[in-house]
Design a protein around this motif. Sequence first.
Motif, PDB file in Angstrom:
ATOM      1  N   VAL A 115      15.953 -49.886 -19.953  1.00 29.60           N
ATOM      2  CA  VAL A 115      15.325 -48.604 -20.272  1.00 29.60           C
ATOM      3  C   VAL A 115      14.308 -48.250 -19.197  1.00 29.60           C
ATOM      4  O   VAL A 115      13.588 -49.120 -18.702  1.00 29.60           O
ATOM      5  CB  VAL A 115      14.622 -48.697 -21.656  1.00 29.60           C
ATOM      6  CG1 VAL A 115      13.821 -47.456 -21.961  1.00 29.60           C
ATOM      7  CG2 VAL A 115      15.650 -48.956 -22.760  1.00 29.60           C
ATOM      8  N   ASN A 116      14.212 -46.972 -18.876  1.00 28.88           N
ATOM      9  CA  ASN A 116      13.165 -46.509 -17.970  1.00 28.88           C
ATOM     10  C   ASN A 116      11.848 -46.514 -18.740  1.00 28.88           C
ATOM     11  O   ASN A 116      11.570 -45.595 -19.506  1.00 28.88           O
ATOM     12  CB  ASN A 116      13.469 -45.110 -17.440  1.00 28.88           C
ATOM     13  CG  ASN A 116      12.339 -44.567 -16.587  1.00 28.88           C
ATOM     14  OD1 ASN A 116      11.404 -45.283 -16.229  1.00 28.88           O
ATOM     15  ND2 ASN A 116      12.414 -43.288 -16.257  1.00 28.88           N
ATOM     16  N   THR A 117      11.043 -47.551 -18.538  1.00 26.99           N
ATOM     17  CA  THR A 117       9.762 -47.637 -19.232  1.00 26.99           C
ATOM     18  C   THR A 117       8.638 -46.991 -18.428  1.00 26.99           C
ATOM     19  O   THR A 117       7.507 -46.933 -18.898  1.00 26.99           O
ATOM     20  CB  THR A 117       9.400 -49.103 -19.563  1.00 26.99           C
ATOM     21  OG1 THR A 117       9.268 -49.843 -18.358  1.00 26.99           O
ATOM     22  CG2 THR A 117      10.461 -49.738 -20.442  1.00 26.99           C
ATOM     23  N   GLY A 119       8.826 -43.753 -17.420  1.00 25.77           N
ATOM     24  CA  GLY A 119       8.760 -42.407 -17.980  1.00 25.77           C
ATOM     25  C   GLY A 119       8.562 -42.480 -19.486  1.00 25.77           C
ATOM     26  O   GLY A 119       9.479 -42.887 -20.203  1.00 25.77           O
ATOM     27  N   LYS A 121       8.404 -40.262 -21.912  1.00 29.65           N
ATOM     28  CA  LYS A 121       9.322 -39.485 -22.766  1.00 29.65           C
ATOM     29  C   LYS A 121      10.695 -40.148 -22.843  1.00 29.65           C
ATOM     30  O   LYS A 121      11.292 -40.236 -23.919  1.00 29.65           O
ATOM     31  CB  LYS A 121       9.445 -38.047 -22.255  1.00 29.65           C
ATOM     32  CG  LYS A 121       8.196 -37.227 -22.512  1.00 29.65           C
ATOM     33  CD  LYS A 121       8.353 -35.808 -22.022  1.00 29.65           C
ATOM     34  CE  LYS A 121       7.055 -35.043 -22.254  1.00 29.65           C
ATOM     35  NZ  LYS A 121       7.136 -33.692 -21.721  1.00 29.65           N
ATOM     36  N   GLU A 122      11.203 -40.605 -21.710  1.00 28.09           N
ATOM     37  CA  GLU A 122      12.503 -41.283 -21.695  1.00 28.09           C
ATOM     38  C   GLU A 122      12.426 -42.599 -22.458  1.00 28.09           C
ATOM     39  O   GLU A 122      13.343 -42.959 -23.197  1.00 28.09           O
ATOM     40  CB  GLU A 122      12.942 -41.526 -20.246  1.00 28.09           C
ATOM     41  CG  GLU A 122      14.364 -42.034 -20.138  1.00 28.09           C
ATOM     42  CD  GLU A 122      14.816 -42.173 -18.690  1.00 28.09           C
ATOM     43  OE1 GLU A 122      15.744 -42.976 -18.470  1.00 28.09           O
ATOM     44  OE2 GLU A 122      14.264 -41.508 -17.793  1.00 28.09           O
ATOM     45  N   GLU A 125      12.461 -41.787 -26.153  1.00 24.78           N
ATOM     46  CA  GLU A 125      13.814 -41.419 -26.593  1.00 24.78           C
ATOM     47  C   GLU A 125      14.682 -42.664 -26.770  1.00 24.78           C
ATOM     48  O   GLU A 125      15.442 -42.776 -27.728  1.00 24.78           O
ATOM     49  CB  GLU A 125      14.450 -40.455 -25.581  1.00 24.78           C
ATOM     50  CG  GLU A 125      15.831 -39.978 -25.961  1.00 24.78           C
ATOM     51  CD  GLU A 125      15.861 -39.099 -27.203  1.00 24.78           C
ATOM     52  OE1 GLU A 125      16.946 -39.015 -27.817  1.00 24.78           O
ATOM     53  OE2 GLU A 125      14.831 -38.506 -27.570  1.00 24.78           O
ATOM     54  N   ALA A 126      14.546 -43.615 -25.857  1.00 20.28           N
ATOM     55  CA  ALA A 126      15.314 -44.863 -25.961  1.00 20.28           C
ATOM     56  C   ALA A 126      14.883 -45.655 -27.201  1.00 20.28           C
ATOM     57  O   ALA A 126      15.742 -46.176 -27.927  1.00 20.28           O
ATOM     58  CB  ALA A 126      15.127 -45.705 -24.703  1.00 20.28           C
ATOM     59  N   LYS A 129      16.457 -43.926 -30.178  1.00 26.15           N
ATOM     60  CA  LYS A 129      17.908 -44.159 -30.265  1.00 26.15           C
ATOM     61  C   LYS A 129      18.216 -45.592 -30.704  1.00 26.15           C
ATOM     62  O   LYS A 129      19.129 -45.820 -31.501  1.00 26.15           O
ATOM     63  CB  LYS A 129      18.580 -43.854 -28.922  1.00 26.15           C
ATOM     64  CG  LYS A 129      18.686 -42.376 -28.633  1.00 26.15           C
ATOM     65  CD  LYS A 129      19.356 -42.118 -27.298  1.00 26.15           C
ATOM     66  CE  LYS A 129      19.465 -40.632 -27.041  1.00 26.15           C
ATOM     67  NZ  LYS A 129      20.047 -40.353 -25.717  1.00 26.15           N
TER      68      LYS A 129
END
Length: 171
Positions: A115-117, A119, A121-122, A125-126, A129
């Motif tokens: 996961v892009n930690t 960012g 917001k990203e 979202e992860a 999900k």
Amino acid sequence: MFNLLEAFAIALKNNNNLRLKVLGGPESKQVVEIVKDLELTKHVILTERVPYEEYVKKMREILSDVDVVVVPSLIIETWGRVVTESMLSGRPVLVTKGNGGLVEQVTDGVDGFHVNTYGVKEFAEALYKISLIPREEIKKMGEKARANALAKYNPDKIINDIIEMYKELSE
């Protein structure tokens, strides 16, 4: 840790059932303050850090109420002991996408998540999900994590591989 708390606060707006356990959290006044400022006290459990020997003995107990272990390191690491230990304990692990050895330890979507930690917001979202994945599927990922860690980090295999490499280098 700070990106995790911010991302968790955002993800919590979409799934109010999320819980986060932070080992050693009370030791950081900043962590305690952010948890309060983001109004996360009902959803974040801050546990005292324990000496490593005690941690290893109590790992199953510590992780008993944890579905996924999150290792959101923003520093490139060659290997993460907590990743291996969590996998051996039967937990899928979320690691920072592109983070050196951590992504080599975890296979995205199989025994954990990349996961892009960086960012927030990203990251949020992860987290959201992942929270939607049925617990039975998460449990199967944890079983796969354990099997993969046992295969990758089998001490006999590692020692034999090192011996073979030294033999080849010395010839």
